[in-house]
Scaffold this motif. Structure first.
Motif, short mmCIF file in Angstrom:
data_model
loop_
_atom_site.label_atom_id
_atom_site.label_comp_id
_atom_site.label_asym_id
_atom_site.label_seq_id
_atom_site.Cartn_x
_atom_site.Cartn_y
_atom_site.Cartn_z
N UNK A 137 25.99 27.57 -7.35
CA UNK A 137 25.28 26.62 -8.21
C UNK A 137 26.06 25.31 -8.34
N UNK A 138 27.39 25.41 -8.43
CA UNK A 138 28.20 24.21 -8.53
C UNK A 138 28.17 23.42 -7.23
N UNK A 139 28.20 24.11 -6.12
CA UNK A 139 28.13 23.44 -4.82
C UNK A 139 26.82 22.65 -4.72
N UNK A 140 25.73 23.22 -5.18
CA UNK A 140 24.45 22.53 -5.16
C UNK A 140 24.50 21.24 -5.97
N UNK A 141 25.17 21.29 -7.13
CA UNK A 141 25.30 20.09 -7.96
C UNK A 141 26.13 19.03 -7.26
N UNK A 142 27.17 19.47 -6.56
CA UNK A 142 28.03 18.52 -5.84
C UNK A 142 27.26 17.87 -4.70
N UNK A 143 26.46 18.65 -4.01
CA UNK A 143 25.63 18.09 -2.92
C UNK A 143 24.72 17.00 -3.46
N UNK A 201 33.85 33.49 -9.27
CA UNK A 201 32.98 32.34 -9.04
C UNK A 201 31.73 32.71 -8.25
N UNK A 202 31.83 33.71 -7.36
CA UNK A 202 30.65 34.02 -6.54
C UNK A 202 30.02 35.37 -6.86
N UNK A 203 30.74 36.24 -7.55
CA UNK A 203 30.20 37.57 -7.84
C UNK A 203 28.88 37.53 -8.60
N UNK A 204 28.72 36.66 -9.63
CA UNK A 204 27.43 36.64 -10.34
C UNK A 204 26.24 36.31 -9.43
N UNK A 205 26.43 35.39 -8.50
CA UNK A 205 25.33 35.03 -7.59
C UNK A 205 24.97 36.18 -6.68
N UNK A 206 25.94 37.06 -6.40
CA UNK A 206 25.69 38.21 -5.55
C UNK A 206 25.22 39.43 -6.32
N UNK A 207 25.30 39.35 -7.65
CA UNK A 207 24.91 40.47 -8.48
C UNK A 207 25.96 41.56 -8.56
N UNK A 208 27.20 41.25 -8.19
CA UNK A 208 28.27 42.25 -8.19
C UNK A 208 28.98 42.27 -9.54
N UNK A 209 29.46 43.45 -9.91
CA UNK A 209 30.09 43.65 -11.21
C UNK A 209 31.60 43.77 -11.02
N UNK A 210 32.34 42.73 -11.39
CA UNK A 210 33.80 42.74 -11.25
C UNK A 210 34.41 43.50 -12.43
N UNK A 211 35.04 44.64 -12.14
CA UNK A 211 35.63 45.47 -13.20
C UNK A 211 37.07 45.10 -13.51
N UNK A 212 37.73 44.38 -12.63
CA UNK A 212 39.13 44.01 -12.84
C UNK A 212 39.28 43.21 -14.13
N UNK A 213 40.27 43.52 -14.96
CA UNK A 213 40.47 42.75 -16.20
C UNK A 213 40.60 41.25 -15.92
N UNK A 214 39.85 40.42 -16.63
CA UNK A 214 39.90 38.97 -16.39
C UNK A 214 41.29 38.38 -16.50
N UNK A 215 42.11 38.89 -17.43
CA UNK A 215 43.46 38.35 -17.59
C UNK A 215 44.32 38.61 -16.35
N UNK A 216 44.07 39.72 -15.66
CA UNK A 216 44.80 39.98 -14.43
C UNK A 216 44.39 38.96 -13.36
N UNK A 217 43.09 38.73 -13.23
CA UNK A 217 42.60 37.77 -12.25
C UNK A 217 43.20 36.39 -12.47
#
Length: 305
Positions: A137-143, A201-217
């Motif tokens: 979505x951000x790439x589309x805005x930049x374009x 950044x891309x998991x939501x667009x793919x519908x994937x569920x990231x289980x890794x703790x956000x603070x670790x990422x």
């Protein structure tokens, strides 16, 4: 990769200006006969997109173009300053990712240059996830923004820039859009693990569920030490098979990340790699992204089988 606050010893260190807003400075039309618009991108992932949108009407220089260079730690040179000083337009990522690039533009002010900050464009602030080139979505805005800036700088060729944008979004991005749609249709809801915040950044667009703790990422992305509790959580997710695929940035494989990769492989969990910067440097942005997404889809298919 690690984020850092950088000094610019070769430039005016006292420059107090910062890039603010989506596009700043003048959008005055380029004078007839001046040749292609001179565009400077801080990183080649944005430079690749800018070059395709501008075609033969622009001349794009990317300051960071090597896969081995870390945009966080880059130290701008006097030559970079001269390049920016003569540019008609600059494109920086922002969001604290390339502080040196904003400082570089501030140290080389121009009354006619247009400065585009991706972070400001998409409403991301310091401390937010900076990897905006991974967000469809951000790439589309930049374009849209780059095209509009080209047309403002070079109104005589406005129709040409419309054609370039249509070719980019309709043809160049065809495979990229298709693999995103295919992953979402087939694997939406799949739980995955990740090494750092790029994946968020891309998991939501793919519908994937990231289980890794956000603070670790965030910790791995910023080069800080993750907590023992977060590492333990990930170890459990891997050992129990709670995640079906593990995605990691091969350019930032810390000991903690490498241990997780090894554990995932030992558990039979497919591992998919991504890179923070374009690899190879000669690839287009969309070819690089599509190849990584295709590899991820293959890992998801393996997990599902």
């Amino acid at each position: 990769m690690r984020r850092a606050t950088l000094a610019l010893p070769a430039l005016a260190a006292t420059a107090a200006l910062v890039l603010a807003g989506c596009s700043t400075a003048s959008s005055s039309p380029a004078a007839a006969g001046d040749g292609p618009l001179r565009v400077v991108a801080a990183e080649n992932f944005w430079g690749s997109i800018a070059a395709q949108l501008g075609g033969d009407k622009v001349d794009v220089t990317s300051i960071i173009s090597s896969p081995d260079a870390d945009p966080h730690d880059y130290e701008a040179t006097a030559s970079d300053g001269r390049t920016v000083a003569t540019a008609d337009m600059t494109i920086v990522n922002g969001v604290g990712y390339d502080v040196w690039a904003g400082d570089l533009a501030a140290a080389n002010p121009s009354g006619t240059r247009t400065d585009l900050s991706v972070g400001d464009l998409v409403g991301a602030k310091e401390g937010d996830n900076p990897h905006r080139w991974y967000n469809p979505a951000d790439v589309s805005k930049v374009v849209d923004a780059i095209t509009a800036d080209y047309q403002a700088k070079d109104p005589a060729n406005s129709g040409y820039y419309d054609q370039q944008k249509a070719a980019f979004t309709g043809t160049a991005l065809k495979d990229y859009d298709a693999v995103i749609a295919d992953i979402r249709a087939k694997y939406s809801g799949t739980p995955i693990g990740a090494s750092e915040s790029i994946v968020s950044m891309f998991a939501p667009a793919l519908g994937l569920d990231v289980l890794t703790p956000p603070d670790f990422l965030t910790a791995i992305s910023e080069g800080t030490e993750p907590t023992a509790a977060d590492k333990s959580t990930i170890d459990t997710q891997i050992s129990t098979g709670a995640i079906k695929v593990y995605v990691y940035n091969s350019q930032n494989a810390t000991p903690d990340v490498q241990a997780q990769v090894d554990a995932a492989k030992a558990r039979g969990i497919p591992v998919s790699t991504i890179t923070e910067t374009m690899t190879p440097a000669t690839a287009s942005w969309e070819d690089w992204q599509t190849a990584q997404l295709t590899a991820l889809e293959a890992a998801l298919a393996q997990a599902a089988a």
